[in-house]
Design a protein around this motif. Structure first.
Motif, short mmCIF file in Angstrom:
data_model
loop_
_atom_site.label_atom_id
_atom_site.label_comp_id
_atom_site.label_asym_id
_atom_site.label_seq_id
_atom_site.Cartn_x
_atom_site.Cartn_y
_atom_site.Cartn_z
N SER A 354 0.82 -1.21 0.00
CA SER A 354 0.00 0.00 0.00
C SER A 354 0.85 1.26 0.00
O SER A 354 0.55 2.23 -0.71
CB SER A 354 -0.92 0.00 1.23
OG SER A 354 -1.73 -1.15 1.25
N LEU A 357 2.19 1.87 -3.43
CA LEU A 357 1.16 2.47 -4.27
C LEU A 357 1.04 3.96 -4.00
O LEU A 357 0.97 4.78 -4.94
CB LEU A 357 -0.18 1.77 -4.02
CG LEU A 357 -1.41 2.41 -4.70
CD1 LEU A 357 -1.28 2.36 -6.21
CD2 LEU A 357 -2.70 1.71 -4.25
N LEU A 358 1.04 4.34 -2.72
CA LEU A 358 0.95 5.75 -2.37
C LEU A 358 2.16 6.54 -2.88
O LEU A 358 2.02 7.65 -3.41
CB LEU A 358 0.84 5.90 -0.85
CG LEU A 358 -0.51 5.56 -0.23
CD1 LEU A 358 -0.39 5.42 1.28
CD2 LEU A 358 -1.54 6.62 -0.58
N SER A 361 1.86 7.02 -6.61
CA SER A 361 0.77 7.93 -6.99
C SER A 361 1.20 9.38 -6.89
O SER A 361 0.68 10.25 -7.61
CB SER A 361 -0.45 7.68 -6.11
OG SER A 361 -0.22 8.11 -4.77
N LEU A 374 -6.32 7.74 -5.66
CA LEU A 374 -5.28 6.78 -5.29
C LEU A 374 -4.79 7.02 -3.86
O LEU A 374 -4.47 6.07 -3.14
CB LEU A 374 -4.11 6.86 -6.26
CG LEU A 374 -4.34 6.25 -7.65
CD1 LEU A 374 -3.12 6.51 -8.55
CD2 LEU A 374 -4.60 4.75 -7.55
N GLY A 378 -5.13 4.01 -1.44
CA GLY A 378 -3.88 3.50 -0.87
C GLY A 378 -3.85 3.61 0.65
O GLY A 378 -3.41 2.69 1.35
N TYR A 382 -3.77 0.60 3.27
CA TYR A 382 -2.67 0.59 4.23
C TYR A 382 -3.19 0.42 5.65
O TYR A 382 -2.70 -0.41 6.42
CB TYR A 382 -1.89 1.90 4.10
CG TYR A 382 -0.86 2.13 5.18
CD1 TYR A 382 0.41 1.57 5.09
CD2 TYR A 382 -1.16 2.90 6.31
CE1 TYR A 382 1.35 1.78 6.08
CE2 TYR A 382 -0.23 3.11 7.30
CZ TYR A 382 1.03 2.55 7.19
OH TYR A 382 1.95 2.74 8.17
#
Length: 479
Positions: A354, A357-358, A361, A374, A378, A382
């Protein structure tokens, strides 16, 4: 001697398997019938967990408004101190809580804890300058630091073995509920900028209820036996489990090595050859928990969502709080089925994914049109991952793996590591983000989560379904 008796008892059970199975089944049935009487006292203790979460989360939505009211909008350093002073107080409180719990008992320590919690909340609500606000946050921090040490300790010591994992995870569930309540409490701020004072002031109510509830709650039987207060321990067991289990549990605590025949441990004993490995595991779990970035998300999700272009940033933070509660409820149902270690590994792995992903983004321009959604997705993933293991397990696992004679102090030491690292993250997060960017910071958190997975795989033992005395005999045997 107590440990030797425990080993003799274990060997006798193995040689008389059929008789032992019957006895064990009878014990489980008896325990399941009587465990319901434990729930009200666990419920009283969780008021400390609610306050823990509430004081952590209340500054998230209120910071911007109290900064305007107190005239420090442009001073991010003072804003950081308002956030982090709570954590400095909590560091002191966590160490104090262990000593108080050993000296005065668990319930009396809860009642003493209500004093800084109440005074701190009043000072914060009535603050007309930064100095008063910081003093109030420091006192509140002392209170939640004590709570963080004694809530899981008390719950672990009064819970029946077969549901100890479920009841222990309730501590984290109510921390999450406290955070959620704090985030939801911030919704009226957009129409009432002075609402932040009410947000701090309402914390007085559960503080007073905690003191009153603990005045009528039984003391930990393990602590009472350790203090050689056998008659009081019998009364506490009767109140917790019923008359039919008094003689059985007194005999078990006396014979199974609860640690009372040894002198109470001092702080230096935590670093002895006998205990150092298990204490280092406890401290490492809380260090990894904080280096995963969870409290940076708790404190600063609202401004981060605003930066990502989320229209309703406070509402998005409340959604994150709800995800935390939901995930912890799932974890409660899994704790005594899947075990502590597997949940920790799964949780840290999900948090790493997670955070990655953050990070992407915010870093990849191709994703910039979608940075708002996002960021919310995310962060929710998370927090869900965190709540499945990293949130509830350390506070549950530590009282299980620490021997009774070091339990209060070892939990306090581990929580001291938690609060010290928490303090520096809260103090430095905004400055580090300003210097390196949110993407790099989140990438660092993801890396720490992966390091945690490797450490847990090699060092953490499973405690599911085992009595505290059995775990103690394996991890901290007599020298």
């Amino acid at each position: 001697m107590a440990f030797e008796l425990a080993h003799v008892k274990s060997r006798l059970v193995k040689t008389q398997s059929s008789e032992g199975d019957i006895e064990e089944n009878a014990l489980l049935k008896s325990s399941s019938r009587s465990s319901g009487t434990v729930f009200p006292y666990v419920g009283v203790a969780t008021l400390g967990a609610i306050l823990f979460g509430y004081h952590l989360g209340v500054v998230n939505g209120a910071l911007e408004y109290l900064a305007k009211d107190l005239g420090i909008v442009e001073n991010t350093v003072l804003q950081g101190w308002i956030v982090s002073t709570l954590l400095a107080g909590a560091t002191l409180g966590s160490f104090t809580g262990g000593s108080l719990a050993d000296r005065f008992g668990r319930t009396k320590t809860f009642m003493l804890d209500a004093i800084p919690l109440t005074i701190g909340a009043i000072l914060c609500a009535r603050a007309q300058n930064v100095e008063t606000m910081i003093i109030g946050r420091f006192l509140s921090g002392i209170g939640i630091g004590i709570s963080s040490a004694i809530v899981p300790l008390y719950i672990s010591e009064i819970s029946p073995t077969e549901i100890r994992g479920t009841l222990g995870s309730i501590n984290q569930l109510f921390i999450c509920i406290g955070i959620l309540v704090a985030l939801v409490a911030g919704l009226p701020l957009s129409t009432n900028p002075l609402w932040w004072r009410t947000m701090f002031g309402v914390a007085v109510i559960p503080s007073v209820l905690l003191a009153l509830g603990m005045a009528f709650s039984p003391e930990s039987p393990r602590w009472l036996v350790q203090q050689r207060k056998t008659s009081q321990a019998e009364h506490a067991i009767e109140k917790l489990y019923g008359k039919n289990r008094v003689s059985e549990l007194i005999a078990e605590l006396t014979a199974s090595g609860a640690g009372f025949e040894e002198q109470d441990a001092g702080w230096l004993d935590l670093f002895s050859r006998r205990y150092f490995k298990v204490v280092s595991v406890g401290a490492a779990l809380f260090l990894f928990q904080q280096l995963s970035g969870i409290n940076a998300v708790v404190y600063y999700s609202t401004p981060i969502f605003r930066k990502a272009g989320v229209a309703s940033d406070v509402a998005a933070s409340a959604l994150v709080g709800a995800a935390n509660v939901f995930g912890t409820m799932i974890a409660s149902s899994l704790m005594d089925k899947k075990g502590r270690k597997s949940l920790l590994i799964t949780s840290f792995t999900g948090m790493a994914a997670s955070m990655l992903l953050l990070s992407l983004s915010f870093a990849w321009e191709v994703l910039s049109p979608y940075s708002g959604p996002l960021a919310v997705i995310g962060t929710v993933l998370y927090v869900l991952s965190f709540s499945l293991g990293v949130g509830p397990v350390p506070a549950l696992l530590l009282p299980e793996i620490f021997a009774s004679r070091i339990r209060a102090k070892a939990v306090a030491l581990s929580l001291g590591v938690h609060w010290i690292s928490n303090f520096f993250i809260g103090l430095c997060f905004l400055s580090v983000v300003t210097k390196f960017g949110i993407s790099m910071v989140y990438l660092g958190f993801a890396s720490n989560c992966l390091f945690a997975v490797m450490y847990i795989a090699g060092n953490v033992v499973e405690t599911k379904g085992r009595s505290l005395e059995d775990i103690e005999c394996e991890l901290s045997p007599p020298i």
